[in-house]
Design an enzyme around this catalytic site. Sequence first.
Site, short mmCIF file in Angstrom:
data_model
loop_
_atom_site.label_atom_id
_atom_site.label_comp_id
_atom_site.label_asym_id
_atom_site.label_seq_id
_atom_site.Cartn_x
_atom_site.Cartn_y
_atom_site.Cartn_z
N ASP A 270 4.42 1.28 -8.44
CA ASP A 270 3.93 2.57 -8.91
C ASP A 270 4.54 3.69 -8.08
O ASP A 270 5.08 4.66 -8.59
CB ASP A 270 2.39 2.57 -8.78
N LYS B 294 5.58 -6.33 1.63
CA LYS B 294 5.13 -5.98 2.97
C LYS B 294 4.57 -7.28 3.58
O LYS B 294 3.41 -7.34 4.01
CB LYS B 294 4.06 -4.87 2.86
N ASP C 215 8.77 -0.37 2.99
CA ASP C 215 9.00 0.88 3.73
C ASP C 215 10.50 1.07 3.99
O ASP C 215 11.04 2.18 3.88
CB ASP C 215 8.20 0.91 5.04
N TYR D 244 -4.74 -3.18 -8.50
CA TYR D 244 -5.12 -2.74 -9.85
C TYR D 244 -6.09 -3.71 -10.52
O TYR D 244 -6.59 -3.42 -11.61
CB TYR D 244 -3.88 -2.57 -10.72
#
Length: 332
Positions: free
Chosen positions: A228, A171, A204, A124
């Site tokens: 988000d 991640k 994930d 962002y």
Amino acid sequence: MKYRVTLIQGDGIGPEVTRATCRVLAAAGAPIEWEDAPGGAAAVAQYGSPMPQETLDSIQRNRLGLKGPLETPKGRGFRSANVTLRQELNLFCGYRPVRSLPGVHTPYQGVDLVVLRENTEDLYAGIEHEIGRGTIMSLKVSTAAAGERIARWAFEHMRNRGRRHITCCHKAQVVPLADGAFVDAFYEIGAGYPFIGKADLPVDNLAFQLAQDPNQFDTLLLQNLYGDILSDLAAGLVGGLGVAPGANIGDRIAVFEAVHGTAPDIAGQGKANPLSVLLSALLMLEYVGEAKIVQRVERAIFDVLEQGRYRTGDLGGTATTDQFTDAIIDKL
Ligand code: ATP
């Protein structure tokens, strides 16, 4: 004394759901004086920006804002109105409590989850380059300062609310530097809160586990993009975007908001569920310490949902926004 609150009605279903919210709060005697401010596509013609400076000034003055969904006109070079708001006012914490609601049937019962999202960095930051024909580079920004700031907010919030366990999602296998720094900041700040349980989990894996059993989680902490996506997933677990409240919180300023978009498919038809904005307004009243009004309005909402006679289409009913709102006001 009344709280002066900047109100951005927003686009699409925004005016319908914010009007419903103001009606309920007025009926509950909430001590609020609204200051209307422009935002979204509706503001572009008059102010040349979907997030005009005068709206930012109004929020900065009042320290409190309530916002309907905003549309940023595409392809005209505008930065997203929502991203601008968060970055200009440094609203670094995206706060989304996710709770099962009485009478709203989903595959999961008793969900009581808090999703916290770092709001200012990550992809962002909007740093993208075309480094050669057809080759784009988008930069993920991650600073230790921002990681520590959101972690501190998270642990303080949990301590004040008696929440017991937090999972930091990442991640780091793929983005070891940026995501690794976020996890490091989490554990570093967390060391000062030995009474709160901590874990970290690949994002994930989190998505999979949330679908299996959201009740195994208490509080989640995520960077901007993961937050988000996963916060919308979490809203889906308890009945959808129409019933999930949210807030963007900074050091001395907070803007409470609909988590859904402008819903152009139902805009202007009186079909929208006002609960996302109404429950966000209750988060705002809770934030300023008006717990009694919050409890009264919540009771009225829960009674209407439990009785099931008035429900909007997204919850399987046929009530209009006004009928649902009137039913809540009758209960009050
Ligand atoms: P945007 O581009 O502004 O995000 P969108 O259509 O991609 O808009 P949403 O506006 O969030 O995303 O809408 C997704 C779906 O959820 C739509 O079918 C919409 O009608 C529905 N929806 C969103 N908010 C509500 C609401 N408050 N009440 C009822 N349905 C809603």
